[in-house]
Motif scaffolding. Structure first.
Motif, PDB file in Angstrom:
ATOM      1  N   GLY A   1      -7.278   6.025  -4.607  1.00 20.65           N
ATOM      2  CA  GLY A   1      -6.323   6.810  -5.377  1.00 20.65           C
ATOM      3  C   GLY A   1      -6.978   7.554  -6.527  1.00 20.65           C
ATOM      4  N   ALA A   2      -7.936   6.883  -7.185  1.00 25.34           N
ATOM      5  CA  ALA A   2      -8.657   7.530  -8.280  1.00 25.34           C
ATOM      6  C   ALA A   2      -9.473   8.715  -7.762  1.00 25.34           C
ATOM      7  CB  ALA A   2      -9.551   6.527  -8.986  1.00 25.34           C
ATOM      8  N   LEU A   3     -10.120   8.532  -6.617  1.00 25.77           N
ATOM      9  CA  LEU A   3     -10.891   9.640  -6.035  1.00 25.77           C
ATOM     10  C   LEU A   3      -9.975  10.796  -5.638  1.00 25.77           C
ATOM     11  CD1 LEU A   3     -13.560   7.865  -3.787  1.00 25.77           C
ATOM     12  CD2 LEU A   3     -13.926   9.136  -5.913  1.00 25.77           C
ATOM     13  N   ALA A   4      -8.854  10.462  -5.037  1.00 25.31           N
ATOM     14  CA  ALA A   4      -7.931  11.506  -4.589  1.00 25.31           C
ATOM     15  C   ALA A   4      -7.337  12.279  -5.763  1.00 25.31           C
ATOM     16  CB  ALA A   4      -6.812  10.898  -3.753  1.00 25.31           C
ATOM     17  N   GLY A   5      -7.163  11.636  -6.895  1.00 26.44           N
ATOM     18  CA  GLY A   5      -6.550  12.286  -8.042  1.00 26.44           C
ATOM     19  C   GLY A   5      -7.524  12.877  -9.036  1.00 26.44           C
ATOM     20  N   ARG A   6      -8.790  12.901  -8.712  1.00 27.73           N
ATOM     21  CA  ARG A   6      -9.787  13.359  -9.691  1.00 27.73           C
ATOM     22  C   ARG A   6      -9.585  14.815 -10.102  1.00 27.73           C
ATOM     23  NH1 ARG A   6     -12.447  12.931  -4.894  1.00 27.73           N
ATOM     24  NH2 ARG A   6     -13.685  14.705  -4.230  1.00 27.73           N
ATOM     25  N   GLN A   7      -8.992  15.647  -9.250  1.00 29.22           N
ATOM     26  CA  GLN A   7      -8.736  17.050  -9.609  1.00 29.22           C
ATOM     27  C   GLN A   7      -7.748  17.144 -10.770  1.00 29.22           C
ATOM     28  OE1 GLN A   7     -11.498  18.434  -8.230  1.00 29.22           O
ATOM     29  NE2 GLN A   7     -10.174  20.222  -8.213  1.00 29.22           N
TER      30      GLN A   7
ATOM     31  N   GLY B   1       0.822  -1.212   0.000  1.00 25.69           N
ATOM     32  CA  GLY B   1       0.000   0.000   0.000  1.00 25.69           C
ATOM     33  C   GLY B   1       0.848   1.251   0.000  1.00 25.69           C
ATOM     34  N   LEU B   2       1.906   1.237   0.794  1.00 24.81           N
ATOM     35  CA  LEU B   2       2.833   2.375   0.836  1.00 24.81           C
ATOM     36  C   LEU B   2       3.531   2.548  -0.510  1.00 24.81           C
ATOM     37  CD1 LEU B   2       4.261   4.602   2.440  1.00 24.81           C
ATOM     38  CD2 LEU B   2       5.929   2.887   3.138  1.00 24.81           C
ATOM     39  N   ILE B   3       4.010   1.457  -1.065  1.00 22.80           N
ATOM     40  CA  ILE B   3       4.680   1.513  -2.365  1.00 22.80           C
ATOM     41  C   ILE B   3       3.723   2.017  -3.435  1.00 22.80           C
ATOM     42  CG2 ILE B   3       5.696   0.098  -4.208  1.00 22.80           C
ATOM     43  CD1 ILE B   3       6.872  -1.662  -1.917  1.00 22.80           C
ATOM     44  N   ASN B   4       2.480   1.538  -3.417  1.00 19.37           N
ATOM     45  CA  ASN B   4       1.498   1.987  -4.407  1.00 19.37           C
ATOM     46  C   ASN B   4       1.215   3.472  -4.274  1.00 19.37           C
ATOM     47  OD1 ASN B   4       1.166  -0.447  -5.706  1.00 19.37           O
ATOM     48  ND2 ASN B   4      -0.624  -1.048  -4.540  1.00 19.37           N
ATOM     49  N   THR B   5       1.226   3.977  -3.060  1.00 17.57           N
ATOM     50  CA  THR B   5       0.988   5.401  -2.841  1.00 17.57           C
ATOM     51  C   THR B   5       2.104   6.241  -3.448  1.00 17.57           C
ATOM     52  OG1 THR B   5      -0.205   4.936  -0.803  1.00 17.57           O
ATOM     53  CG2 THR B   5       0.644   7.163  -1.068  1.00 17.57           C
TER      54      THR B   5
END
Length: 161
Positions: A59-65, A17-21
């Protein structure tokens, strides 16, 4: 599973999870861990995908901007990726597990190579686009859509990609 195996899976899952972040590709440690603990490859692949799906969604939600103004690109390449992913998933479910077992080392190798060369390749593409004065308007070269389909199929077949 023994308690220590469950603990190992939890620790490796947290590390993934950390690596994916940070950079993505955490599945390149979770999938081999599941295999090392004796899980059959196809089951390890599917379990890995299900286990990491919530993080991908978040991650998709966080990057939607970052996608504001990119509707055309999202629709064009999202449809290609979805088509490829469905084809890959169908191949995973239809082909014998022996085929998956045989190709897993190659798929892991491809994943590792992409992790290593991906950032440099992205920089070169961005530099070329800037040098040519191109904008990121969603219209890419004609060859890009089928490449995204193939990439989606790779991900749909080998979710640990």
């Amino acid at each position: 599973m023994e308690w220590w195996q469950l603990l190992l899976v939890a620790l490796v899952g947290a590390a993934a999870g950390l690596i994916n972040t940070v950079v993505g590709s955490g599945t390149l440690i979770t999938f081999p861990t599941l295999l090392a603990l004796g899980m059959p490859p196809v089951l390890a692949n599917v379990s890995n995908c299900i286990g990491l799906a919530p993080g991908s969604f978040a991650g998709a939600l966080a990057g939607r901007q970052e996608l504001v103004g990119q509707r055309a690109r999202v629709l064009r390449y999202g449809s290609a990726s979805l088509l490829g992913a469905v084809v890959g998933a169908l191949l995973l479910l239809r082909l014998p597990s022996a085929a998956f077992d045989a190709i897993v080392p190659v798929l892991i190798g491809i994943g590792l190579v992409l992790v290593v060369v991906g950032p440099a390749l992205s920089r070169r593409v961005a530099a070329r686009r800037e040098r040519l004065g191109q904008t990121a308007d969603g219209r890419g070269p004609l060859w890009l859509w089928p490449v995204v389909v193939v990439t989606g199929a790779y991900g749909g077949y080998f979710g640990a990609a």
